[in-house]
Design an enzyme around this catalytic site. Structure first.
Site, PDB file in Angstrom:
ATOM      1  N   HIS A   1     -35.560  -6.543  16.820  1.00  0.00           N
ATOM      2  CA  HIS A   1     -35.752  -6.586  15.370  1.00  0.00           C
ATOM      3  C   HIS A   1     -34.829  -7.738  14.853  1.00  0.00           C
ATOM      4  CE1 HIS A   1     -37.625  -4.422  11.508  1.00  0.00           C
ATOM      5  NE2 HIS A   1     -37.178  -5.661  11.366  1.00  0.00           N
TER       6      HIS A   1
ATOM      7  N   GLU B   1     -38.902   2.209  16.710  1.00  0.00           N
ATOM      8  CA  GLU B   1     -37.695   1.588  16.979  1.00  0.00           C
ATOM      9  C   GLU B   1     -36.640   2.416  16.533  1.00  0.00           C
ATOM     10  OE1 GLU B   1     -37.091  -1.944  14.108  1.00  0.00           O
ATOM     11  OE2 GLU B   1     -38.839  -2.474  15.262  1.00  0.00           O
TER      12      GLU B   1
ATOM     13  N   ARG C   1     -44.651  -4.855  11.266  1.00  0.00           N
ATOM     14  CA  ARG C   1     -43.927  -3.453  11.503  1.00  0.00           C
ATOM     15  C   ARG C   1     -44.749  -3.123  12.766  1.00  0.00           C
ATOM     16  NH1 ARG C   1     -40.362  -4.611   9.130  1.00  0.00           N
ATOM     17  NH2 ARG C   1     -39.330  -3.608   7.343  1.00  0.00           N
TER      18      ARG C   1
HETATM   19  C1  DGY Z   1     -37.512  -6.960   6.628  1.00  0.00           C
HETATM   20  O1  DGY Z   1     -37.075  -7.602   5.866  1.00  0.00           O
HETATM   21  O2  DGY Z   1     -38.404  -6.311   6.376  1.00  0.00           O
HETATM   22  C2  DGY Z   1     -37.343  -7.366   8.166  1.00  0.00           C
HETATM   23  O3  DGY Z   1     -38.214  -6.731   9.047  1.00  0.00           O
HETATM   24  C3  DGY Z   1     -36.043  -7.068   8.453  1.00  0.00           C
HETATM   25  O4  DGY Z   1     -35.629  -5.727   8.287  1.00  0.00           O
END
Ligand code: DGY
Length: 317
Positions: A283, A265, A236
């Site tokens: 992402h 984001e 993240r």
């Molecule tokens: C997740 O599955 O957490 C990925 O980052 C896709 O959002």
């Protein structure tokens, strides 16, 4: 059909995935946001969200009582208040495992993009100004013999490590606890974060975002790293302190970064756009058609379990 369970999916999906939800449940799709008045969800027995859509305690409190489960179409769950969802008597579901390969593939895309100067290369060839092959042009870094250091060696970190080994890299990782030797598969656990960073050539941030990992990569830790090091993030955005990484990339204290996730984001720090040594993706970690369908199937199976009174395999622990 009156006996079908009704669910609300708060975002749109590829056609195959929407069709699978519709075949299983009476499914309403929203356009990527929850209604201002959550009473509008009345009648839905489950709510499915995805990372941009926050389900924190205020939302949980306002959900209609018809909703028996909250599922997230992700492995990450920092957008949910899981204890609040559970305390409200609802099941909490996620989609681990099925997206591991896609996200690990993306980690390798980031690694190659960052080490081989893909942003500059793409800009050059698309500019129309490329003067032809030159032995000194856009020299990047090789990978064989380098150390691939994983911060947060879970499912995705392990799968990325398998791929990095195929590039001739050796694997190190930093987790609070060492993994069992058969799971480690030859990777070296480095318990001290500073020592881990000092030994890492390609750092993959693959941990969940928690209060402990928030801004893990800060000024002090960047100072531990080699100036030739590359930073990759599939976890993240907030695992990185942008105010530390951006100046380090500008000043050559970090060689390059490959980022699939960004703090704030989609309103990320625009200073990244001026950095030729940053290879950025919007992402797309789990964005393959196979993965989207598998994530859908995992949530359908989990919801069927909830509706039948069983504990789903993909209940958030
Ligand atoms: C997740 O599955 O957490 C990925 O980052 C896709 O959002």
């Amino acid at each position: 059909m009156a006996d079908r369970h009704a669910i609300t999916v708060a975002f749109r999906l590829p056609e195959e995935a929407e069709a699978a939800f519709q075949a299983a449940f009476d499914t309403t799709f929203l356009e990527g946001a929850l209604p201002d008045d959550l009473a509008a969800l009345e009648g839905a027995e489950a709510l499915i969200v995805t990372p941009p859509i926050q389900v924190k305690v205020d939302v949980v409190k306002a959900l209609p009582s018809s909703i028996r489960a909250v599922g997230t179409y992700s492995v990450g769950m920092d957008h949910l208040d899981v204890p609040a969802i559970k305390a409200s008597g609802r099941a909490a579901l996620f989609t681990p495992d099925v997206l591991t390969d896609a996200v690990a593939d993306t980690a390798i895309l980031l690694m190659l993009g960052a080490t081989r100067r893909a942003t500059e290369s793409i800009n050059l060839i698309r500019s129309g100004d490329w003067g032809g092959w030159h032995s000194r042009q856009l020299i990047g870094q090789g990978l064989a013999g380098k150390t691939f250091g994983v911060f947060g060696m879970g499912r995705i970190g392990l799968a990325a490590a398998v791929r990095a080994r195929a590039f001739g890299m050796t694997i190190a990782y930093h987790n609070r606890r060492r993994l069992a030797p058969d799971v480690e598969d030859g990777a070296r656990h480095i318990a001290d974060a500073d020592a881990f960073l000092a030994e890492t050539d390609v750092l993959l941030l693959a941990s969940p975002l928690t209060p402990d990992t928030h801004h893990f990569l800060n000024d002090r830790r960047i100072a531990m790293m080699r100036p030739t090091a590359v930073v990759l993030n599939v976890g993240r955005g907030d695992i990185i302190d942008d105010n530390a990484l951006i100046p380090a990339l500008q000043g050559g204290r970090i060689y390059a970064a490959g980022l699939d996730v960004l703090a704030g984001e989609p309103a990320f720090d625009l200073r990244y756009l001026n950095l030729p040594n940053v290879f950025m993706l919007p992402h797309i970690g789990s964005s393959t058609v196979e993965t989207r369908v598998a994530m859908t199937e995992a949530l359908i199976a989990g919801l069927k379990d909830v509706f039948a009174g069983r504990t789903p395999e993909n209940a958030i622990p």
